[in-house]
Design a protein around this motif. Sequence first.
Motif, PDB file in Angstrom:
ATOM      1  N   ALA A   1       0.821  -1.214   0.000  1.00 14.31           N
ATOM      2  CA  ALA A   1       0.000   0.000   0.000  1.00 14.31           C
ATOM      3  C   ALA A   1       0.851   1.258   0.000  1.00 14.31           C
ATOM      4  N   GLU A   2       2.048   1.162   0.546  1.00 16.66           N
ATOM      5  CA  GLU A   2       2.930   2.326   0.625  1.00 16.66           C
ATOM      6  C   GLU A   2       3.265   2.868  -0.760  1.00 16.66           C
TER       7      GLU A   2
ATOM      8  N   GLY B   1       8.927   8.315 -10.700  1.00 15.66           N
ATOM      9  CA  GLY B   1      10.326   8.637 -10.479  1.00 15.66           C
ATOM     10  C   GLY B   1      10.870   8.126  -9.164  1.00 15.66           C
ATOM     11  N   GLU B   2       9.987   7.736  -8.257  1.00 16.29           N
ATOM     12  CA  GLU B   2      10.392   7.222  -6.947  1.00 16.29           C
ATOM     13  C   GLU B   2      10.400   5.697  -6.924  1.00 16.29           C
ATOM     14  N   LEU B   3      10.199   5.081  -8.097  1.00 15.83           N
ATOM     15  CA  LEU B   3      10.148   3.625  -8.192  1.00 15.83           C
ATOM     16  C   LEU B   3      11.357   3.115  -8.974  1.00 15.83           C
ATOM     17  N   SER B   4      11.759   1.889  -8.675  1.00 11.54           N
ATOM     18  CA  SER B   4      12.803   1.245  -9.463  1.00 11.54           C
ATOM     19  C   SER B   4      12.215   0.804 -10.800  1.00 11.54           C
TER      20      SER B   4
ATOM     21  N   GLY C   1      12.713  12.278   0.044  1.00 11.90           N
ATOM     22  CA  GLY C   1      12.927  12.221   1.486  1.00 11.90           C
ATOM     23  C   GLY C   1      13.086  10.827   2.032  1.00 11.90           C
ATOM     24  N   ASN C   2      12.917   9.808   1.200  1.00 10.43           N
ATOM     25  CA  ASN C   2      13.072   8.412   1.631  1.00 10.43           C
ATOM     26  C   ASN C   2      14.456   7.897   1.249  1.00 10.43           C
ATOM     27  N   ALA C   3      15.172   7.340   2.219  1.00 10.75           N
ATOM     28  CA  ALA C   3      16.511   6.816   1.968  1.00 10.75           C
ATOM     29  C   ALA C   3      16.434   5.641   1.007  1.00 10.75           C
TER      30      ALA C   3
ATOM     31  N   HIS D   1      17.717  -3.448   0.314  1.00 12.50           N
ATOM     32  CA  HIS D   1      17.219  -2.257   1.006  1.00 12.50           C
ATOM     33  C   HIS D   1      18.287  -1.173   1.113  1.00 12.50           C
ATOM     34  N   GLY D   2      19.014  -0.980   0.017  1.00 12.29           N
ATOM     35  CA  GLY D   2      19.956   0.121  -0.055  1.00 12.29           C
ATOM     36  C   GLY D   2      21.289  -0.100   0.597  1.00 12.29           C
ATOM     37  N   ARG D   3      21.571  -1.302   1.074  1.00 13.65           N
ATOM     38  CA  ARG D   3      22.852  -1.594   1.705  1.00 13.65           C
ATOM     39  C   ARG D   3      23.502  -2.804   1.046  1.00 13.65           C
ATOM     40  N   ILE D   4      24.832  -2.823   1.085  1.00 17.59           N
ATOM     41  CA  ILE D   4      25.553  -3.986   0.573  1.00 17.59           C
ATOM     42  C   ILE D   4      25.572  -5.052   1.659  1.00 17.59           C
ATOM     43  N   ILE D   5      24.953  -6.190   1.385  1.00 22.07           N
ATOM     44  CA  ILE D   5      24.866  -7.255   2.387  1.00 22.07           C
ATOM     45  C   ILE D   5      25.869  -8.370   2.127  1.00 22.07           C
ATOM     46  N   GLU D   6      26.333  -8.479   0.873  1.00 22.48           N
ATOM     47  CA  GLU D   6      27.366  -9.467   0.554  1.00 22.48           C
ATOM     48  C   GLU D   6      28.257  -8.890  -0.535  1.00 22.48           C
ATOM     49  N   SER D   7      29.534  -9.246  -0.504  1.00 19.33           N
ATOM     50  CA  SER D   7      30.444  -8.845  -1.560  1.00 19.33           C
ATOM     51  C   SER D   7      31.619  -9.804  -1.599  1.00 19.33           C
ATOM     52  N   GLY D   8      32.208  -9.927  -2.766  1.00 16.43           N
ATOM     53  CA  GLY D   8      33.367 -10.798  -2.894  1.00 16.43           C
ATOM     54  C   GLY D   8      33.364 -11.588  -4.171  1.00 16.43           C
ATOM     55  N   ASP D   9      33.965 -12.773  -4.118  1.00 14.82           N
ATOM     56  CA  ASP D   9      34.093 -13.640  -5.280  1.00 14.82           C
ATOM     57  C   ASP D   9      32.719 -14.139  -5.729  1.00 14.82           C
ATOM     58  N   THR D  10      32.410 -13.950  -7.018  1.00 21.19           N
ATOM     59  CA  THR D  10      31.085 -14.314  -7.537  1.00 21.19           C
ATOM     60  C   THR D  10      30.779 -15.788  -7.349  1.00 21.19           C
ATOM     61  N   ALA D  11      31.704 -16.647  -7.726  1.00 23.41           N
ATOM     62  CA  ALA D  11      31.460 -18.085  -7.632  1.00 23.41           C
ATOM     63  C   ALA D  11      31.200 -18.507  -6.198  1.00 23.41           C
ATOM     64  N   GLY D  12      31.967 -17.943  -5.255  1.00 24.00           N
ATOM     65  CA  GLY D  12      31.795 -18.309  -3.857  1.00 24.00           C
ATOM     66  C   GLY D  12      30.451 -17.883  -3.305  1.00 24.00           C
TER      67      GLY D  12
END
Length: 589
Positions: free
Chosen positions: A133-134, A141-144, A343-345, A546-557
Amino acid sequence: MSTPVVIDTLTVCGANGQELFGPTSFAVAAGTVTALTGPSGSGKTTLMRALLGHLPVGTYRSVGVAEVAGQDVFALSPEALQRFRRNHIAYVGQDPGSALNPLMRVRSLLGEMSQESAADSLLETLELVGLSAEHLRRRPGELSGGQQRRVALARALVRHTSVLVLDEPLAGLHGSLRTEIARVLADIAAHRSAAIVLSGHDTAAVHAIADNVVELGVAQSKLVGVLAPSVLVGAPDGPRRSRDDGIAGDIDSEGSLEAVVAGTGHAYVPVGAVLPAVGSSAGSALSVVGHGAASVGAVLPGHEVGGRGADTDRVAGRRFERTGRGDAQVVLRVRNLSTSIGGNAVLSDIDLELGRGASLAVVGASGAGKTTLARAIAGLHRESIGSLELRGEPMPIGARRRKGNGSNGIQLVTQNPRSALNPRRTVAQTLGRPLRRIGKVPKRQLVQRITELLGSVELAPELAARYPHQLSGGQRQRVALARALAAEPAVLVCDEITSALDHDTASSIMTLLDRIRADHDTALVVISHDIPLIATHCPRLVVLDHGRIIESGDTAGILASPAHSATGELLGWPGPRQPRAEGRICIME
């Protein structure tokens, strides 16, 4: 059972008389889904627009009939055709965001299409496509990109028409969402007795929900088979609904449809199965093979690169991703990047580095912030804070304009070349503009440089005289890429540039990017939902949620053993189950 859509020996030709497709014949019964498949440029979009009685400029119907709800759409006057469309057929194109009024909120965008404008009815339709509903209060313009696609789909669904025509409705969506939208479409066909015609390059997903599959080729089209009943992607073994009127058919030499009763019509096809003559597709298991040109990577001290036991490298919050070979080789450095929309992060504290000639993939669910990250890096997002360095020199971020940074700078290739290319400019005019303004190419050398640019993206010189509507999807994408290369960028950011392309064309685009990296030492950021393609061409991976990097590194791993449930959902896994790795194949228990 009624048959709302009948195509009989339809042939469409270009201005020069060349056949774009046909003769094509098939029928779509009420309560069924028919999928159009085939390589980019085979005529899928043109055929779908023919159902609206509208063909691209410069094309015409040579022979045949396109009948919708009992009416030959080509026999209607423009005024009558407009009234007919309003009552009987809904269409969603490949670039649905361009059809959304940027000044209207989602509530109004849905309300103007619905005879029932009650809030409950609008919200129910929005929730069908996985939006809350939000989102009713937001503007396009505020949507992906993925959220815009779902709003456009909701606008079509809220009309309750008997015929739905959907061009690439699953493109640009991550695994679990793609599965859910596929289920919604199958249910709408069954419960509303709607006839749905859709296109798609995700062969496994399309075959899993389609009752009929029509394969279009360069020279002809062919009805290649029937699934009766269809099996949903990721659904338990067994039928979605049984039916004993299954039809299989083929196109004879004259192009007419010869229907054949297929026994009882019960064809139980396992999830991910591919119909004969269609070709292979990535199945439910993920094969991680090859990673293009290697790129040496490093992270902050104390963080292990791609190490499965180094949890400190992959925790929620600020992430640091470096794909370089020492500070002398770092071409792009981003620190503390945060953005907001209305105004929304949208992005919070993003840190990353990219080495010269390196390739980094960015993945995440629809709305995770991927496109916003691309636009912020390219200097196109005004509400951004943080710092950005290019080759060690600070560059403006946010509202400040980047003047004098065209050549050897940062270029963005967007996910919708149809809307990114000016329809009134030829390919030559499109490429000539950045060559003159950024590259300072003398006018007398312009033709030669345009020819060289077209050759660099594997396009023939004669395409320079064409307009965007005269190109296939893959050709338009290559022109958009050539325009970015005209500025000789140090960093190339590609946002979902393969989402609406067939597998072979998408692979050729990525192979082309690999060659560009090797030839020019161009650093590459690839945003995509095509996990197998990423696994093949991008050695390093960043996962946004949600706007943050939660994983990073080697793609295969990461793909073999994701540490976060959000990453598993991108791979199409319905829950937080963890996979086990066996060799180079990712297997679900």
